[in-house]
Design an enzyme around this catalytic site. Structure first.
Site, PDB file in Angstrom:
ATOM      1  N   HIS A  22       0.857  -1.186   0.000  1.00 22.10           N
ATOM      2  CA  HIS A  22       0.000   0.000   0.000  1.00 22.10           C
ATOM      3  C   HIS A  22       0.892   1.234   0.000  1.00 22.10           C
ATOM      4  O   HIS A  22       1.599   1.500   0.973  1.00 22.10           O
ATOM      5  CB  HIS A  22      -0.912  -0.029   1.234  1.00 22.10           C
ATOM      6  CG  HIS A  22      -2.106   0.859   1.122  1.00 22.10           C
ATOM      7  ND1 HIS A  22      -3.106   0.667   0.183  1.00 22.10           N
ATOM      8  CD2 HIS A  22      -2.479   1.959   1.819  1.00 22.10           C
ATOM      9  CE1 HIS A  22      -4.035   1.599   0.324  1.00 22.10           C
ATOM     10  NE2 HIS A  22      -3.673   2.395   1.308  1.00 22.10           N
ATOM     11  N   LYS A 167     -10.704   5.791  -3.263  1.00 16.31           N
ATOM     12  CA  LYS A 167      -9.800   6.873  -2.861  1.00 16.31           C
ATOM     13  C   LYS A 167      -8.414   6.552  -3.399  1.00 16.31           C
ATOM     14  O   LYS A 167      -7.918   5.427  -3.246  1.00 16.31           O
ATOM     15  CB  LYS A 167      -9.818   6.972  -1.343  1.00 16.31           C
ATOM     16  CG  LYS A 167      -8.622   7.606  -0.665  1.00 16.31           C
ATOM     17  CD  LYS A 167      -9.002   8.049   0.742  1.00 16.31           C
ATOM     18  CE  LYS A 167      -7.890   7.899   1.744  1.00 16.31           C
ATOM     19  NZ  LYS A 167      -8.247   8.460   3.061  1.00 16.31           N
ATOM     20  N   LYS A 169      -4.393   7.546  -3.405  1.00 14.05           N
ATOM     21  CA  LYS A 169      -3.384   8.252  -2.627  1.00 14.05           C
ATOM     22  C   LYS A 169      -2.493   9.037  -3.590  1.00 14.05           C
ATOM     23  O   LYS A 169      -2.069   8.514  -4.629  1.00 14.05           O
ATOM     24  CB  LYS A 169      -2.545   7.268  -1.812  1.00 14.05           C
ATOM     25  CG  LYS A 169      -3.351   6.390  -0.870  1.00 14.05           C
ATOM     26  CD  LYS A 169      -4.099   7.163   0.185  1.00 14.05           C
ATOM     27  CE  LYS A 169      -3.224   7.539   1.358  1.00 14.05           C
ATOM     28  NZ  LYS A 169      -4.038   8.145   2.454  1.00 14.05           N
ATOM     29  N   ASP A 198      -6.370  11.672  -1.818  1.00 13.11           N
ATOM     30  CA  ASP A 198      -5.829  12.055  -0.506  1.00 13.11           C
ATOM     31  C   ASP A 198      -4.346  12.361  -0.697  1.00 13.11           C
ATOM     32  O   ASP A 198      -3.563  11.474  -1.059  1.00 13.11           O
ATOM     33  CB  ASP A 198      -6.012  10.898   0.487  1.00 13.11           C
ATOM     34  CG  ASP A 198      -5.538  11.264   1.893  1.00 13.11           C
ATOM     35  OD1 ASP A 198      -5.107  12.409   2.100  1.00 13.11           O
ATOM     36  OD2 ASP A 198      -5.627  10.385   2.780  1.00 13.11           O
ATOM     37  N   GLU A 224      -8.976  15.315  -0.269  1.00 16.17           N
ATOM     38  CA  GLU A 224      -8.676  15.114   1.158  1.00 16.17           C
ATOM     39  C   GLU A 224      -7.304  15.697   1.474  1.00 16.17           C
ATOM     40  O   GLU A 224      -6.301  15.324   0.858  1.00 16.17           O
ATOM     41  CB  GLU A 224      -8.726  13.603   1.476  1.00 16.17           C
ATOM     42  CG  GLU A 224      -8.417  13.280   2.928  1.00 16.17           C
ATOM     43  CD  GLU A 224      -8.633  11.802   3.250  1.00 16.17           C
ATOM     44  OE1 GLU A 224      -9.363  11.106   2.506  1.00 16.17           O
ATOM     45  OE2 GLU A 224      -8.050  11.339   4.246  1.00 16.17           O
ATOM     46  N   ASP A 249      -8.382  15.990   7.205  1.00 12.96           N
ATOM     47  CA  ASP A 249      -8.006  14.764   7.927  1.00 12.96           C
ATOM     48  C   ASP A 249      -6.918  15.109   8.950  1.00 12.96           C
ATOM     49  O   ASP A 249      -7.201  15.281  10.137  1.00 12.96           O
ATOM     50  CB  ASP A 249      -7.550  13.692   6.921  1.00 12.96           C
ATOM     51  CG  ASP A 249      -7.303  12.348   7.585  1.00 12.96           C
ATOM     52  OD1 ASP A 249      -7.623  12.206   8.787  1.00 12.96           O
ATOM     53  OD2 ASP A 249      -6.765  11.423   6.932  1.00 12.96           O
ATOM     54  N   LYS A 273     -11.317   9.698  12.264  1.00 18.33           N
ATOM     55  CA  LYS A 273     -10.629   8.435  12.533  1.00 18.33           C
ATOM     56  C   LYS A 273     -10.678   8.260  14.052  1.00 18.33           C
ATOM     57  O   LYS A 273     -10.138   9.115  14.774  1.00 18.33           O
ATOM     58  CB  LYS A 273      -9.162   8.497  12.106  1.00 18.33           C
ATOM     59  CG  LYS A 273      -8.874   8.600  10.612  1.00 18.33           C
ATOM     60  CD  LYS A 273      -7.366   8.605  10.457  1.00 18.33           C
ATOM     61  CE  LYS A 273      -6.784   8.858   9.089  1.00 18.33           C
ATOM     62  NZ  LYS A 273      -7.491   8.746   7.892  1.00 18.33           N
ATOM     63  N   GLU A 327     -14.567   4.690   5.026  1.00 19.13           N
ATOM     64  CA  GLU A 327     -13.523   3.948   4.290  1.00 19.13           C
ATOM     65  C   GLU A 327     -13.047   2.807   5.198  1.00 19.13           C
ATOM     66  O   GLU A 327     -11.855   2.539   5.289  1.00 19.13           O
ATOM     67  CB  GLU A 327     -12.374   4.876   3.888  1.00 19.13           C
ATOM     68  CG  GLU A 327     -11.804   5.627   5.065  1.00 19.13           C
ATOM     69  CD  GLU A 327     -10.616   6.517   4.738  1.00 19.13           C
ATOM     70  OE1 GLU A 327     -10.276   6.672   3.557  1.00 19.13           O
ATOM     71  OE2 GLU A 327     -10.024   7.056   5.689  1.00 19.13           O
TER      72      GLU A 327
HETATM   73  C1  MUC Z   1      -5.302   8.561   5.512  1.00 13.21           C
HETATM   74  O1  MUC Z   1      -4.592   9.548   5.575  1.00 13.21           O
HETATM   75  O2  MUC Z   1      -6.473   8.749   5.210  1.00 13.21           O
HETATM   76  C2  MUC Z   1      -6.607   5.722   5.032  1.00 13.21           C
HETATM   77  C3  MUC Z   1      -6.727   4.982   3.898  1.00 13.21           C
HETATM   78  C4  MUC Z   1      -5.474   4.959   3.281  1.00 13.21           C
HETATM   79  O3  MUC Z   1      -5.152   4.442   2.236  1.00 13.21           O
HETATM   80  O4  MUC Z   1      -4.621   5.693   4.029  1.00 13.21           O
HETATM   81  C5  MUC Z   1      -5.224   6.008   5.254  1.00 13.21           C
HETATM   82  C6  MUC Z   1      -4.715   7.230   5.892  1.00 13.21           C
HETATM   83 MG    MG Z   2      -6.216  10.963   4.918  1.00 17.74          MG
END
Ligand code: MUC
Ligand code: MG
Length: 373
Positions: A22, A167, A169, A198, A224, A249, A273, A327
């Site tokens: 990941h 989502k 990254k 994000d 995000e 976040d 979270k 999520e």
């Molecule tokens: C985040 O910053 O949101 C949540 C899902 C993912 O892939 O990373 C996390 C952390």
């Molecule tokens: Mg995040």
């Protein structure tokens, strides 16, 4: 003797492999380290909580190793000998001994909720106010992946889980190339699913003003945390200038942070979270502040395993303010989980388990197998 008195607090670190690497903005995880905290009551009931950060300390400074020291040396002595229904008093006393360290406190908060609910033979959701819903929508996060791999994973998750939103990254590497990667993916999908990004706070103001409009044109529906956590003025500028909802976040790690985001009108959505906020009680306060200000709340994750995910799910199912989906897919990222039964994912949702406490039991063979030696 009181059945509710906390007799023992134990911790162990699990290293659970992921089914694929990941990729985050600054780190790629191949396994998720999890601090499993158990709270045993004198009546024999055991509750579980997880100390989890996404992959490692890059996100918020804590790691499973720091959490283990904080829990064993400072938080456990505060819990032992107290009745578990002193929960908010215990959390207040945590603050007197340990500043910050919210991920570690969250693991204890959840383990105490689980033990207390099991002892009363009710669900954790009941301790949090009762039933707002029985399931919640789940967005799937892809990590940083090459185009072909991302397309294949999206297709597979749509077919097997009914996932409707994904989502992606960002923030690793060159922003221009990163943006092209997402725009190509959006074009290949042609609007079939919701896409959000994000950036994990890695872009500055000018980079965001340059590339977020391109992502908006490509059809990305939610941004995000593009910019650093403390910079609420820039977050507000992005929220008002680009016309795509912005989710805070890293900017919201406490109820007071949520209040600051509200006062700055810095975001449209708050990522809740339960880990970064220090547990279920602090998450309730944070969601209430966002709700009162008319902001949406998303049931976010630190990629918790089964117990941590179940805790966030109970929270989401007890909290009407979680009105922007979730999520909560963490357990599905693991190659193999470590409970006797898994959470049920179908039709794009995850369903609340029905048993007492968090509704999950550890599979001790697997827990022992994943325990760091
Ligand atoms: C985040 O910053 O949101 C949540 C899902 C993912 O892939 O990373 C996390 C952390
Ligand atoms: Mg995040």
């Amino acid at each position: 003797m009181s059945d509710l008195r906390i007799e023992k607090v134990e911790t162990r670190i699990l290293d659970v492999p992921l089914f694929r690497p990941h990729g985050f903005a600054t780190y790629t995880a191949t396994a998720q380290p999890i601090l499993l905290v158990s709270v045993t009551l004198e009546g024999g009931v055991i509750g579980f909580g997880e100390g989890v950060v996404p992959g490692g300390p890059w996100w918020g400074g804590e790691s499973v190793e720091t959490m283990q020291v904080i829990v064993e040396k400072y938080l456990a002595p505060i819990m032992i000998g107290r009745e578990v229904h002193d929960l908010v008093g215990i959390l207040r006393d945590f603050e007197g001994s340990v500043a910050n360290m919210r991920f570690a406190k969250a693991a204890c908060d959840v383990a105490m909720h689980d033990a207390w609910a099991r002892a009363l033979n009710v669900q954790v959701r009941d301790l949090l106010g009762g039933r707002a819903r029985d399931a919640v929508d789940v967005t799937w996060a892809l990590g940083v992946l090459p185009l072909e791999d991302a397309l294949a994973e999206i297709q597979e998750r749509r077919e097997t889980l009914g996932t409707r939103s994904f989502k992606l990254k960002m923030g690793a590497g060159d922003p221009d190339r990163d943006t092209k990667r997402i725009a190509e993916l959006a074009a290949a999908l042609n609007g079939g699913v919701g896409l959000r990004i994000d950036v994990n706070a890695r872009w500055d103001r000018l980079t965001s003003l340059r590339f977020l409009p391109r992502l908006a044109d490509a059809g990305v529906e939610l941004f995000e945390q593009p910019t650093p956590a403390h910079d609420l003025d820039t977050l507000r500028e992005l929220t008002t200038r680009i016309g795509v909802p912005v989710m805070a976040d890293e900017s919201v790690c406490s109820p007071a942070d949520a209040l600051a985001v509200v006062q700055h009108k810095a975001a449209d959505v708050v990522a809740i979270k339960t880990t970064k906020l220090g547990g279920l009680i602090e998450s309730k306060k944070t969601a209430a502040i966002a709700e009162a200000a008319g902001l949406a709340c998303h049931g976010a994750t630190s990629l918790e395993g089964p117990f941590g995910t179940a805790a966030s799910l109970h929270f989401a199912c007890a909290t009407p303010a979680i009105n922007f989906g979730s999520e909560l897919f963490g357990p599905l990222l693991l190659k193999e989980s470590y409970t006797t039964e898994d959470l049920v994912y179908e039709n794009g949702e995850v369903r609340l388990p029905t048993g007492p406490g968090l509704g999950l039991e550890p599979d001790w063979d697997k827990v022992n197998f994943f325990t760091r030696k």
